[in-house]
Write a protein that holds these residues in place. Structure first.
Motif, PDB file in Angstrom:
ATOM      1  N   GLU A 121       0.857  -1.177   0.000  1.00  0.00           N
ATOM      2  CA  GLU A 121       0.000   0.000   0.000  1.00  0.00           C
ATOM      3  C   GLU A 121       0.895   1.228   0.000  1.00  0.00           C
ATOM      4  OE1 GLU A 121      -3.004   2.340   2.970  1.00  0.00           O
ATOM      5  OE2 GLU A 121      -3.209   0.165   2.917  1.00  0.00           O
ATOM      6  N   ALA A 122       0.637   2.144  -0.923  1.00  0.00           N
ATOM      7  CA  ALA A 122       1.417   3.381  -1.055  1.00  0.00           C
ATOM      8  C   ALA A 122       2.918   3.093  -1.130  1.00  0.00           C
ATOM      9  CB  ALA A 122       1.091   4.346   0.073  1.00  0.00           C
ATOM     10  N   GLY A 123       3.263   2.023  -1.858  1.00  0.00           N
ATOM     11  CA  GLY A 123       4.666   1.695  -2.079  1.00  0.00           C
ATOM     12  C   GLY A 123       5.356   0.968  -0.945  1.00  0.00           C
ATOM     13  N   LYS A 124       4.624   0.651   0.128  1.00  0.00           N
ATOM     14  CA  LYS A 124       5.218  -0.006   1.297  1.00  0.00           C
ATOM     15  C   LYS A 124       4.581  -1.362   1.535  1.00  0.00           C
ATOM     16  CE  LYS A 124       7.621   3.650   2.474  1.00  0.00           C
ATOM     17  NZ  LYS A 124       8.873   3.764   1.805  1.00  0.00           N
ATOM     18  N   ARG A 125       5.397  -2.304   2.005  1.00  0.00           N
ATOM     19  CA  ARG A 125       4.889  -3.614   2.389  1.00  0.00           C
ATOM     20  C   ARG A 125       4.079  -3.459   3.659  1.00  0.00           C
ATOM     21  NH1 ARG A 125       6.657  -7.490   6.172  1.00  0.00           N
ATOM     22  NH2 ARG A 125       5.789  -9.536   5.698  1.00  0.00           N
ATOM     23  N   ILE A 126       2.834  -3.972   3.650  1.00  0.00           N
ATOM     24  CA  ILE A 126       2.003  -3.908   4.855  1.00  0.00           C
ATOM     25  C   ILE A 126       1.614  -5.302   5.346  1.00  0.00           C
ATOM     26  CG2 ILE A 126       1.100  -1.611   4.330  1.00  0.00           C
ATOM     27  CD1 ILE A 126      -1.584  -3.104   3.613  1.00  0.00           C
ATOM     28  N   GLY A 127       2.010  -6.342   4.619  1.00  0.00           N
ATOM     29  CA  GLY A 127       1.685  -7.692   5.062  1.00  0.00           C
ATOM     30  C   GLY A 127       2.054  -8.735   4.035  1.00  0.00           C
ATOM     31  N   GLY A 128       1.739  -9.975   4.376  1.00  0.00           N
ATOM     32  CA  GLY A 128       2.044 -11.088   3.482  1.00  0.00           C
ATOM     33  C   GLY A 128       3.523 -11.413   3.467  1.00  0.00           C
ATOM     34  N   ALA A 129       3.927 -12.116   2.426  1.00  0.00           N
ATOM     35  CA  ALA A 129       5.328 -12.538   2.281  1.00  0.00           C
ATOM     36  C   ALA A 129       6.236 -11.315   2.184  1.00  0.00           C
ATOM     37  CB  ALA A 129       5.479 -13.400   1.035  1.00  0.00           C
ATOM     38  N   ASP A 130       7.458 -11.458   2.626  1.00  0.00           N
ATOM     39  CA  ASP A 130       8.427 -10.371   2.498  1.00  0.00           C
ATOM     40  C   ASP A 130       9.228 -10.605   1.216  1.00  0.00           C
ATOM     41  OD1 ASP A 130      10.283  -8.372   2.666  1.00  0.00           O
ATOM     42  OD2 ASP A 130      10.855  -8.789   4.735  1.00  0.00           O
ATOM     43  N   LEU A 131       8.788  -9.954   0.146  1.00  0.00           N
ATOM     44  CA  LEU A 131       9.439 -10.097  -1.165  1.00  0.00           C
ATOM     45  C   LEU A 131      10.184  -8.831  -1.556  1.00  0.00           C
ATOM     46  CD1 LEU A 131       6.503 -11.894  -3.035  1.00  0.00           C
ATOM     47  CD2 LEU A 131       8.447 -12.913  -1.812  1.00  0.00           C
ATOM     48  N   ARG A 132      10.601  -8.046  -0.562  1.00  0.00           N
ATOM     49  CA  ARG A 132      11.295  -6.787  -0.858  1.00  0.00           C
ATOM     50  C   ARG A 132      12.645  -7.008  -1.528  1.00  0.00           C
ATOM     51  NH1 ARG A 132      10.120  -4.041   4.911  1.00  0.00           N
ATOM     52  NH2 ARG A 132      10.459  -6.209   5.488  1.00  0.00           N
ATOM     53  N   VAL A 134      12.991  -8.698  -4.187  1.00  0.00           N
ATOM     54  CA  VAL A 134      12.743  -8.663  -5.642  1.00  0.00           C
ATOM     55  C   VAL A 134      11.863  -7.488  -6.053  1.00  0.00           C
ATOM     56  CG1 VAL A 134      13.030 -11.150  -6.018  1.00  0.00           C
ATOM     57  CG2 VAL A 134      10.760 -10.232  -5.503  1.00  0.00           C
ATOM     58  N   PHE A 135      11.197  -6.860  -5.084  1.00  0.00           N
ATOM     59  CA  PHE A 135      10.341  -5.714  -5.389  1.00  0.00           C
ATOM     60  C   PHE A 135      10.558  -4.679  -4.294  1.00  0.00           C
ATOM     61  CE2 PHE A 135       6.506  -3.180  -5.758  1.00  0.00           C
ATOM     62  CZ  PHE A 135       6.317  -3.117  -7.135  1.00  0.00           C
ATOM     63  N   LYS A 136      11.270  -3.624  -4.627  1.00  0.00           N
ATOM     64  CA  LYS A 136      11.674  -2.618  -3.641  1.00  0.00           C
ATOM     65  C   LYS A 136      10.506  -1.725  -3.235  1.00  0.00           C
ATOM     66  CE  LYS A 136      15.933  -3.950  -3.965  1.00  0.00           C
ATOM     67  NZ  LYS A 136      16.318  -5.025  -3.122  1.00  0.00           N
ATOM     68  N   GLU A 137      10.547  -1.284  -1.987  1.00  0.00           N
ATOM     69  CA  GLU A 137       9.574  -0.311  -1.508  1.00  0.00           C
ATOM     70  C   GLU A 137       9.905   1.065  -2.078  1.00  0.00           C
ATOM     71  OE1 GLU A 137       7.978  -1.675   2.762  1.00  0.00           O
ATOM     72  OE2 GLU A 137      10.052  -0.979   2.772  1.00  0.00           O
ATOM     73  N   SER A 138       8.895   1.924  -2.117  1.00  0.00           N
ATOM     74  CA  SER A 138       9.079   3.301  -2.579  1.00  0.00           C
ATOM     75  C   SER A 138       8.127   4.191  -1.806  1.00  0.00           C
ATOM     76  CB  SER A 138       8.804   3.391  -4.085  1.00  0.00           C
ATOM     77  OG  SER A 138       7.462   3.023  -4.351  1.00  0.00           O
ATOM     78  N   ASP A 139       8.263   5.483  -2.001  1.00  0.00           N
ATOM     79  CA  ASP A 139       7.364   6.436  -1.356  1.00  0.00           C
ATOM     80  C   ASP A 139       6.345   6.908  -2.375  1.00  0.00           C
ATOM     81  OD1 ASP A 139       8.575   6.453   1.206  1.00  0.00           O
ATOM     82  OD2 ASP A 139      10.189   7.715   0.422  1.00  0.00           O
TER      83      ASP A 139
END
Length: 156
Positions: A121-132, A134-139
């Motif tokens: 949500e809004a570029g941030k991981r909020i739950g589920g698997a931690d796949l950061r 392969v898919f980076k967070e953003s703002d």
């Protein structure tokens, strides 16, 4: 050619709606009813599905991606799973459901709903698997809330 959602497609879309329930409230109930009987057709690729509805989009109406998206992995490549809603005279309806493999190649394995998917949500991981990895967070800016008066008659 129009067709019904396949079981695996409906299950994944239902999971996406479930993770969006706290954000959209009663709209999710409407969308769950919509996908039980809707027809879809593929747009260019098999994993971009236009959802048929009898509603006419308002000329100045909203068209938005649902606030929460899912991230999966297919052969080490991230997948972005999301849906669009469009504003009509009777409120917002689902308009499309998409799975994008981010390298542009066709899917090898269709993603399964559940704990193997990351919820964003809004570029941030909020739950589920931690796949950061392969898919980076953003703002990103948060998505706007849909107006309540279109759905349940309450004023603004």
């Amino acid at each position: 050619m129009q067709r019904a959602l396949a079981t695996h497609e409906r299950q994944l879309l239902e999971f996406l709606l479930t993770v969006n329930r706290s954000f959209y409230g009663a709209y999710v109930q409407r969308w769950e009813a919509q996908i039980k009987t809707c027809l879809v057709h593929e747009v260019i690729v098999p994993y971009c599905l236009a959802i048929s509805h009898d509603e006419i989009r308002l000329p100045s109406g909203g068209y938005t991606t649902l606030a929460r998206e899912l991230i999966g992995i297919d052969e080490g490549v991230p997948l972005l799973i999301y849906a669009y809603a469009v504003e009509t005279q009777s409120g917002y309806v689902l308009d499309s459901f998409d799975i994008d493999r981010l390298d542009g190649e066709p899917l090898v394995a269709y993603p399964e709903p559940g704990d193997s998917l990351m919820i964003m949500e809004a570029g941030k991981r909020i739950g589920g698997a931690d796949l950061r990895h392969v898919f980076k967070e953003s703002d990103l800016l948060p998505r706007f809330k849909l107006p309540r008066d279109r759905l349940d008659g309450e004023a603004g």
